[in-house]
Design a protein around this motif. Sequence first.
Motif, short mmCIF file in Angstrom:
data_model
loop_
_atom_site.label_atom_id
_atom_site.label_comp_id
_atom_site.label_asym_id
_atom_site.label_seq_id
_atom_site.Cartn_x
_atom_site.Cartn_y
_atom_site.Cartn_z
N VAL A 34 0.82 -1.01 -0.13
CA VAL A 34 -0.05 0.08 0.06
C VAL A 34 0.70 1.16 -0.17
O VAL A 34 1.89 1.19 0.87
CB VAL A 34 -0.84 0.01 1.19
CG1 VAL A 34 -1.66 1.20 1.31
CG2 VAL A 34 -1.75 -1.50 1.30
N CYS A 35 0.51 2.03 -0.98
CA CYS A 35 1.00 3.52 -0.83
C CYS A 35 -0.03 4.41 -0.59
O CYS A 35 -1.15 4.00 -0.73
CB CYS A 35 1.85 3.77 -2.28
SG CYS A 35 3.19 2.58 -2.37
N THR A 36 0.28 5.80 -0.58
CA THR A 36 -0.77 6.67 -0.30
C THR A 36 -0.60 8.07 -1.32
O THR A 36 0.59 8.05 -1.86
CB THR A 36 -0.79 7.38 1.31
OG1 THR A 36 0.39 8.11 1.20
CG2 THR A 36 -0.97 6.25 2.19
N LYS A 37 -2.01 8.68 -1.62
CA LYS A 37 -1.64 9.61 -2.61
C LYS A 37 -2.10 10.94 -1.91
O LYS A 37 -1.30 11.44 -1.30
CB LYS A 37 -2.66 9.37 -3.76
CG LYS A 37 -2.18 8.23 -4.57
CD LYS A 37 -3.11 8.08 -5.61
CE LYS A 37 -4.59 7.69 -5.46
NZ LYS A 37 -5.28 7.08 -6.99
N SER A 39 -3.97 11.64 0.70
CA SER A 39 -3.94 11.78 2.26
C SER A 39 -3.27 10.40 2.69
O SER A 39 -3.47 9.51 1.91
CB SER A 39 -5.33 12.04 2.77
OG SER A 39 -6.33 11.02 2.49
N THR A 40 -3.26 10.08 4.09
CA THR A 40 -2.84 9.00 4.57
C THR A 40 -4.01 7.69 4.29
O THR A 40 -3.56 6.61 4.47
CB THR A 40 -2.59 9.10 6.03
OG1 THR A 40 -3.70 9.40 6.62
CG2 THR A 40 -1.23 10.13 6.23
N VAL A 41 -5.15 8.10 4.00
CA VAL A 41 -6.05 7.19 3.69
C VAL A 41 -6.50 7.17 2.28
O VAL A 41 -7.54 6.45 2.01
CB VAL A 41 -7.34 7.49 4.69
CG1 VAL A 41 -6.90 7.16 6.18
CG2 VAL A 41 -8.03 9.06 4.34
N ASP A 42 -5.90 7.87 1.47
CA ASP A 42 -6.06 7.72 -0.21
C ASP A 42 -5.00 6.69 -0.56
O ASP A 42 -4.04 7.08 -0.73
CB ASP A 42 -5.84 9.07 -0.72
CG ASP A 42 -6.30 9.18 -2.20
OD1 ASP A 42 -6.20 9.87 -2.84
OD2 ASP A 42 -7.00 8.12 -2.46
N LEU A 43 -5.59 5.45 -0.61
CA LEU A 43 -4.71 4.27 -1.07
C LEU A 43 -4.49 3.99 -2.43
O LEU A 43 -5.36 4.46 -3.28
CB LEU A 43 -4.90 3.04 -0.32
CG LEU A 43 -5.33 3.33 1.14
CD1 LEU A 43 -5.85 1.77 1.97
CD2 LEU A 43 -4.45 3.84 1.88
N THR A 45 -2.20 0.87 -4.93
CA THR A 45 -1.35 -0.31 -4.63
C THR A 45 -0.67 -0.63 -6.22
O THR A 45 -1.12 -0.05 -7.20
CB THR A 45 -2.04 -1.65 -4.36
OG1 THR A 45 -3.13 -1.64 -5.54
CG2 THR A 45 -2.96 -1.49 -3.11
N THR A 99 -9.40 0.84 -1.07
CA THR A 99 -9.37 0.51 0.25
C THR A 99 -9.73 -0.85 0.68
O THR A 99 -9.56 -1.66 1.46
CB THR A 99 -9.97 1.67 1.12
OG1 THR A 99 -9.37 2.74 0.78
CG2 THR A 99 -9.88 1.39 2.74
N THR A 168 -11.97 10.40 1.18
CA THR A 168 -10.56 10.13 2.21
C THR A 168 -10.12 11.47 2.63
O THR A 168 -8.98 11.58 3.08
CB THR A 168 -9.61 9.77 0.75
OG1 THR A 168 -9.93 10.74 -0.18
CG2 THR A 168 -9.80 8.50 0.33
#
Length: 284
Positions: A34-37, A39-43, A45, A99, A168
């Motif tokens: 998992v990486c993020t864009k 924000s920390t919850v905008d995932l 892969t 997510t 997100t």
Amino acid sequence: MAEDLWKKEYDFAVAVARKAGAVIREAGEKEIKVCTKSSTVDLVTKTDERVEKIIIGSLKEEFGEGTHCFIGEESVAKGEPCILTDKPTWIIDPVDGTTNFVHGFPFVAVSIAFAVNKELEFGVVYSCLEDKMYKARRGKGAFCDDDRITVSDVEEIKKSIIISEHGTDRSPEKVKKIFSTMQKILCIPVHGLRGSGTAATNMCLVACGAVEAFFEIGIHCWDIAAGAVIVKEAGGILLDVDGGPFDLMSRRMVSANNKKIADRIIKEIEIFPAERDDAPIQKK
Ligand SMILES: O=P(O)(O)O[C@H]1[C@H](O)[C@@H](O)[C@H](O)[C@@H](O)[C@@H]1O
Ligand SMILES: [Mg+2]
């Protein structure tokens, strides 16, 4: 016989969506790095990126380089422009519900739409963990697999289920508006609030009559373009969250089974700003 315009592209899109869905299903633990864009919850892969490359590569191979334009979620994330022109344009979300994909929550969709002269000609949403192929061509009805689908005939808001997502963005002022809106709708009262975690799937749930409406501020054109065709062809309605005309690039939308339900929902929506998809890219 008159040419069945864009049927070749439509049929190919259905086949590519099914192929992409198989890649997502087979992408085991190895790829869910998992990486993020934003924000920390905008995932995001590796699968999101690989599947988008497979889809765009297949379309270019079939229809030629340079003949069509592409707006893909992960290409835009890497800096490609997100401008819809009059040229034939594919609008792609390779993994809608990233997510969910990371967590194994069973709603993940491949969303592929095609627009010409800024008009959406067809949309395909493959809910790949459910193995359900939602699809629609402009003027030719909406389908789930081979079955015709239509929106719910419920007119009373108090007999409806409404889908709303929290997205997100976790900024307190936006979260407050999102949940205040949800609370006001819930306490109309409606039968229930739901959310699958993928906008494309949520729109298909409106189109097949499982829920009466889905609205969200913060989604992108690739999340909703295909679902917009499917909802409209299933007899539903698409509006802006302020009741104005639907605007694909505005990052806000209401999709509903009819105007009565849409208007009642719109009364409760607390609007907050979201930068348009086609806003000029800010020079860093
Ligand atoms: O899973 P992606 O493609 O990122 O799209 C979802 C988005 O990340 C969420 O914030 C929204 O609430 C969903 O409606 C999108 O489908
Ligand atoms: Mg998406």
